[in-house]
Scaffold this active site. Structure first.
Site, PDB file in Angstrom:
ATOM      1  N   ARG A  33      39.739  45.308  56.185  1.00 23.66           N
ATOM      2  CA  ARG A  33      40.095  44.226  55.242  1.00 23.66           C
ATOM      3  C   ARG A  33      41.173  43.306  55.808  1.00 23.66           C
ATOM      4  O   ARG A  33      41.969  42.753  55.060  1.00 23.66           O
ATOM      5  CB  ARG A  33      40.565  44.797  53.906  1.00 23.66           C
ATOM      6  CG  ARG A  33      39.500  45.525  53.119  1.00 23.66           C
ATOM      7  CD  ARG A  33      38.555  44.530  52.438  1.00 23.66           C
ATOM      8  NE  ARG A  33      37.755  45.172  51.425  1.00 23.66           N
ATOM      9  CZ  ARG A  33      37.955  45.035  50.114  1.00 23.66           C
ATOM     10  NH1 ARG A  33      38.915  44.266  49.672  1.00 23.66           N
ATOM     11  NH2 ARG A  33      37.175  45.652  49.278  1.00 23.66           N
ATOM     12  N   ARG A  64      43.674  38.666  51.357  1.00 23.11           N
ATOM     13  CA  ARG A  64      44.674  37.965  50.545  1.00 23.11           C
ATOM     14  C   ARG A  64      46.125  38.144  50.962  1.00 23.11           C
ATOM     15  O   ARG A  64      46.980  37.393  50.527  1.00 23.11           O
ATOM     16  CB  ARG A  64      44.532  38.397  49.081  1.00 23.11           C
ATOM     17  CG  ARG A  64      43.346  37.773  48.407  1.00 23.11           C
ATOM     18  CD  ARG A  64      42.986  38.521  47.170  1.00 23.11           C
ATOM     19  NE  ARG A  64      42.594  39.877  47.516  1.00 23.11           N
ATOM     20  CZ  ARG A  64      42.225  40.798  46.649  1.00 23.11           C
ATOM     21  NH1 ARG A  64      42.233  40.531  45.365  1.00 23.11           N
ATOM     22  NH2 ARG A  64      41.859  42.000  47.046  1.00 23.11           N
ATOM     23  N   ARG A  72      41.073  30.204  50.230  1.00 17.97           N
ATOM     24  CA  ARG A  72      40.541  30.774  48.987  1.00 17.97           C
ATOM     25  C   ARG A  72      40.876  29.884  47.785  1.00 17.97           C
ATOM     26  O   ARG A  72      40.135  29.876  46.793  1.00 17.97           O
ATOM     27  CB  ARG A  72      41.129  32.169  48.836  1.00 17.97           C
ATOM     28  CG  ARG A  72      40.761  32.947  47.623  1.00 17.97           C
ATOM     29  CD  ARG A  72      39.327  33.446  47.663  1.00 17.97           C
ATOM     30  NE  ARG A  72      39.151  34.375  46.578  1.00 17.97           N
ATOM     31  CZ  ARG A  72      39.069  34.015  45.305  1.00 17.97           C
ATOM     32  NH1 ARG A  72      39.082  32.747  44.984  1.00 17.97           N
ATOM     33  NH2 ARG A  72      38.944  34.931  44.358  1.00 17.97           N
ATOM     34  N   ASP A  77      30.978  40.631  52.328  1.00 18.72           N
ATOM     35  CA  ASP A  77      31.230  41.770  51.447  1.00 18.72           C
ATOM     36  C   ASP A  77      30.039  42.712  51.500  1.00 18.72           C
ATOM     37  O   ASP A  77      28.921  42.281  51.779  1.00 18.72           O
ATOM     38  CB  ASP A  77      31.461  41.310  50.005  1.00 18.72           C
ATOM     39  CG  ASP A  77      32.197  42.381  49.217  1.00 18.72           C
ATOM     40  OD1 ASP A  77      33.433  42.450  49.318  1.00 18.72           O
ATOM     41  OD2 ASP A  77      31.533  43.202  48.552  1.00 18.72           O
ATOM     42  N   TYR A 114      27.755  51.226  43.273  1.00 27.15           N
ATOM     43  CA  TYR A 114      28.057  49.945  42.622  1.00 27.15           C
ATOM     44  C   TYR A 114      26.880  49.423  41.810  1.00 27.15           C
ATOM     45  O   TYR A 114      27.041  48.869  40.728  1.00 27.15           O
ATOM     46  CB  TYR A 114      28.446  48.881  43.658  1.00 27.15           C
ATOM     47  CG  TYR A 114      29.899  48.941  44.030  1.00 27.15           C
ATOM     48  CD1 TYR A 114      30.879  48.484  43.140  1.00 27.15           C
ATOM     49  CD2 TYR A 114      30.310  49.452  45.248  1.00 27.15           C
ATOM     50  CE1 TYR A 114      32.216  48.551  43.466  1.00 27.15           C
ATOM     51  CE2 TYR A 114      31.652  49.525  45.585  1.00 27.15           C
ATOM     52  CZ  TYR A 114      32.604  49.068  44.689  1.00 27.15           C
ATOM     53  OH  TYR A 114      33.928  49.137  45.009  1.00 27.15           O
TER      54      TYR A 114
HETATM   55  O1  CP3 Z   1      37.508  43.788  56.565  1.00 28.69           O
HETATM   56  C1  CP3 Z   1      37.470  42.546  56.451  1.00 28.69           C
HETATM   57  O2  CP3 Z   1      38.466  41.827  56.560  1.00 28.69           O
HETATM   58  C2  CP3 Z   1      36.118  41.871  56.281  1.00 28.69           C
HETATM   59  C3  CP3 Z   1      35.784  41.534  54.945  1.00 28.69           C
HETATM   60  C4  CP3 Z   1      35.480  42.585  53.894  1.00 28.69           C
HETATM   61  C5  CP3 Z   1      35.649  42.310  52.514  1.00 28.69           C
HETATM   62  N1  CP3 Z   1      35.125  43.335  51.807  1.00 28.69           N
HETATM   63  C6  CP3 Z   1      36.243  41.090  51.972  1.00 28.69           C
HETATM   64  C7  CP3 Z   1      36.711  41.069  50.591  1.00 28.69           C
HETATM   65  C8  CP3 Z   1      34.924  43.860  53.993  1.00 28.69           C
HETATM   66  C9  CP3 Z   1      34.603  44.667  55.240  1.00 28.69           C
HETATM   67  C10 CP3 Z   1      34.685  44.311  52.674  1.00 28.69           C
HETATM   68  C11 CP3 Z   1      34.040  45.602  52.374  1.00 28.69           C
HETATM   69  C12 CP3 Z   1      34.005  46.081  51.004  1.00 28.69           C
HETATM   70  N2  CP3 Z   1      33.815  45.351  49.850  1.00 28.69           N
HETATM   71  C13 CP3 Z   1      34.061  47.442  50.639  1.00 28.69           C
HETATM   72  C14 CP3 Z   1      34.151  48.591  51.615  1.00 28.69           C
HETATM   73  C15 CP3 Z   1      35.517  48.781  52.115  1.00 28.69           C
HETATM   74  C16 CP3 Z   1      36.505  49.168  51.062  1.00 28.69           C
HETATM   75  O3  CP3 Z   1      37.465  48.441  50.895  1.00 28.69           O
HETATM   76  O4  CP3 Z   1      36.325  50.233  50.479  1.00 28.69           O
HETATM   77  C17 CP3 Z   1      33.975  47.519  49.247  1.00 28.69           C
HETATM   78  C18 CP3 Z   1      34.027  48.775  48.392  1.00 28.69           C
HETATM   79  C19 CP3 Z   1      33.800  46.193  48.760  1.00 28.69           C
HETATM   80  C20 CP3 Z   1      33.604  45.758  47.349  1.00 28.69           C
HETATM   81  C21 CP3 Z   1      34.665  44.844  46.897  1.00 28.69           C
HETATM   82  N3  CP3 Z   1      34.825  43.537  47.312  1.00 28.69           N
HETATM   83  C22 CP3 Z   1      35.672  45.112  45.954  1.00 28.69           C
HETATM   84  C23 CP3 Z   1      35.863  46.439  45.263  1.00 28.69           C
HETATM   85  C24 CP3 Z   1      36.418  43.945  45.810  1.00 28.69           C
HETATM   86  C25 CP3 Z   1      37.506  43.709  44.791  1.00 28.69           C
HETATM   87  C26 CP3 Z   1      38.740  44.396  45.130  1.00 28.69           C
HETATM   88  C27 CP3 Z   1      39.544  43.553  46.033  1.00 28.69           C
HETATM   89  O5  CP3 Z   1      39.994  44.040  47.061  1.00 28.69           O
HETATM   90  O6  CP3 Z   1      39.722  42.396  45.642  1.00 28.69           O
HETATM   91  C28 CP3 Z   1      35.904  42.986  46.713  1.00 28.69           C
HETATM   92  C29 CP3 Z   1      36.406  41.625  46.950  1.00 28.69           C
HETATM   93  C30 CP3 Z   1      36.801  41.264  48.348  1.00 28.69           C
HETATM   94  N4  CP3 Z   1      36.088  41.575  49.469  1.00 28.69           N
HETATM   95  C31 CP3 Z   1      37.942  40.506  48.741  1.00 28.69           C
HETATM   96  C32 CP3 Z   1      37.888  40.366  50.133  1.00 28.69           C
HETATM   97  C33 CP3 Z   1      38.825  39.606  51.020  1.00 28.69           C
HETATM   98  C34 CP3 Z   1      38.971  39.883  47.800  1.00 28.69           C
HETATM   99  C35 CP3 Z   1      38.341  38.702  47.201  1.00 28.69           C
HETATM  100  C36 CP3 Z   1      39.288  37.584  46.893  1.00 28.69           C
HETATM  101  O7  CP3 Z   1      39.660  36.826  47.795  1.00 28.69           O
HETATM  102  O8  CP3 Z   1      39.605  37.448  45.708  1.00 28.69           O
END
Ligand code: CP3
Length: 349
Positions: free
Chosen positions: A27, A31, A40, A76, A153
């Site tokens: 990740r 943010r 964003r 994502d 999910y």
């Molecule tokens: O690693 C990276 O930087 C690449 C991008 C990436 C994102 N999500 C961007 C993201 C990756 C590899 C993911 C994977 C992901 N997404 C997983 C597996 C890894 C983990 O963290 O367990 C899961 C379970 C998700 C599902 C997901 N996406 C959730 C639960 C959320 C909300 C929670 C949160 O962290 O905000 C997201 C949103 C998300 N995915 C954001 C980002 C940068 C935040 C969105 C925003 O900018 O508001």
């Protein structure tokens, strides 16, 4: 293919000799970086995923700002169920929501098989553009969720505390669950093959919810499908990383899934795992992401302990045990990267 300028990460994935330990962070495009928040502010999350120029820009930010040894494509795991026909909303301060979760056979059969070059073209375009803009400075990692984590999910409809809905499904209607997992696995294998074809240098499979299952069910409903995917991804030399959060029992069995690297969360002891797994796979991890809230002194001490637990030799990729948290000070992330690069030299050569 042009040669990578920094191939430490790829070399470490293959347990080849490096002069220090490579580092990236799950990740890392996110943010906690003001530069990410600036992009964003102009677009919602799904629009960012669907706009290759924006996705490429934020993918490269941590390479420019933190100098990490690998980039991971901004996207994502939930774009896959979206492409299969599910309606995804990223709710501000709630997270992802599917308004019509999969609960029965009819819902299951409404899911489409996909052609990644059509239905996830926007991700592949982002990969192509990122590869071009990165100019081979560091490798680019492509990723997907594991079938089990995606199923969780898709059935729950959102994040969950007890995962009752998806557990109800696997315990009472395992036939439907297996049919779904099979379908999702086929989609993922094609999607990951397409990402490699478009230039990804490595692949990570995230099994964020692997650890909520009893051991036996983890093998039946998760690992089994991950194994099938890894064996059917079309790849040449591109390494595969399998990260299963909360799963560090029977590491030998994990290491047989066909992945080149196994990623572990912070509850794992790398020295113990290395002893058990031997030289079968490289290991990735596993600093508690919350350590990044501490002082530089504490970050250094904790990072040193992770390096020490893996010990001397090749085949360690430094990472957090899960994703970096959104309110971590970026200077602490930068401090960690610099520290690991310097300190890890002692463990090589
Ligand atoms: O690693 C990276 O930087 C690449 C991008 C990436 C994102 N999500 C961007 C993201 C990756 C590899 C993911 C994977 C992901 N997404 C997983 C597996 C890894 C983990 O963290 O367990 C899961 C379970 C998700 C599902 C997901 N996406 C959730 C639960 C959320 C909300 C929670 C949160 O962290 O905000 C997201 C949103 C998300 N995915 C954001 C980002 C940068 C935040 C969105 C925003 O900018 O508001």
């Amino acid at each position: 293919m042009k040669k990578l300028k920094n191939d430490l990460f790829i070399r470490a994935c293959k347990r080849k000799k490096t002069d220090r330990t490579p580092i990236w962070m799950m990740r890392q495009a996110g943010r906690y970086l003001p530069e990410y928040r600036a992009v964003r502010a102009k677009a919602d999350f799904i629009t960012m995923c669907k706009t290759p120029e924006l996705a490429a820009e934020v993918t490269i930010q941590p390479v420019d700002i933190l100098d990490v040894d690998a980039a991971i494509i901004f996207s994502d795991i939930l774009v896959v169920p979206m492409a299969m026909g599910m309606d995804l909303e990223m709710k501000e301060s709630v997270g992802p929501v599917f308004h019509k979760p999969i609960r029965n056979e009819a819902d299951a059969s409404s899911l489409k098989s996909i052609d990644p070059f059509k239905d996830l073209k926007y991700v592949l375009d982002a990969v192509t553009l990122t590869k071009k803009n990165l100019d081979n400075r560091v490798p680019l990692i492509g990723f997907s969720g594991s079938p089990w984590t995606l199923l969780a999910y898709m059935v729950e409809g959102k994040g969950s505390k007890n995962f009752s809905e998806v557990k109800k499904l696997i315990y009472s209607q395992p036939g439907i669950a297996h049919k779904l997992l099979e379908k999702i696995s086929e989609v993922i294998a094609e999607y990951l093959s397409a990402k490699i074809e478009c230039g990804c240098d490595a692949i990570q499979i995230f099994d964020t919810w692997g650890g909520i299952l009893p051991q036996k069910d983890f093998y039946e409903f998760s690992l089994n499908y991950v194994e099938k995917i890894i064996s059917s991804i079309k790849r040449k030399q591109e390494p595969v990383i399998f990260f299963a959060k909360g799963v560090n029992y029977k590491p030998k069995k994990l290491a047989k899934c066909g992945a080149d690297v196994i990623g572990f969360d912070w509850t794992a002891d790398l020295s113990q795992l290395r002893n058990e797994i031997g030289n079968k796979t490289a290991l990735q991890g596993n600093l508690d992401p919350n350590v990044l809230y501490s002082s530089h002194e504490i970050i250094a001490r904790r990072a040193k302990a992770v390096l020490k637990s893996f010990g001397k030799g090749n085949g360690h990729i430094f990472n957090l045990g899960h994703g970096i948290l959104p309110d971590v000070p970026p200077e602490n992330a930068k401090f960690l990267v610099d520290y690991v690069k310097k300190e890890s030299i002692k463990y090589h050569g």
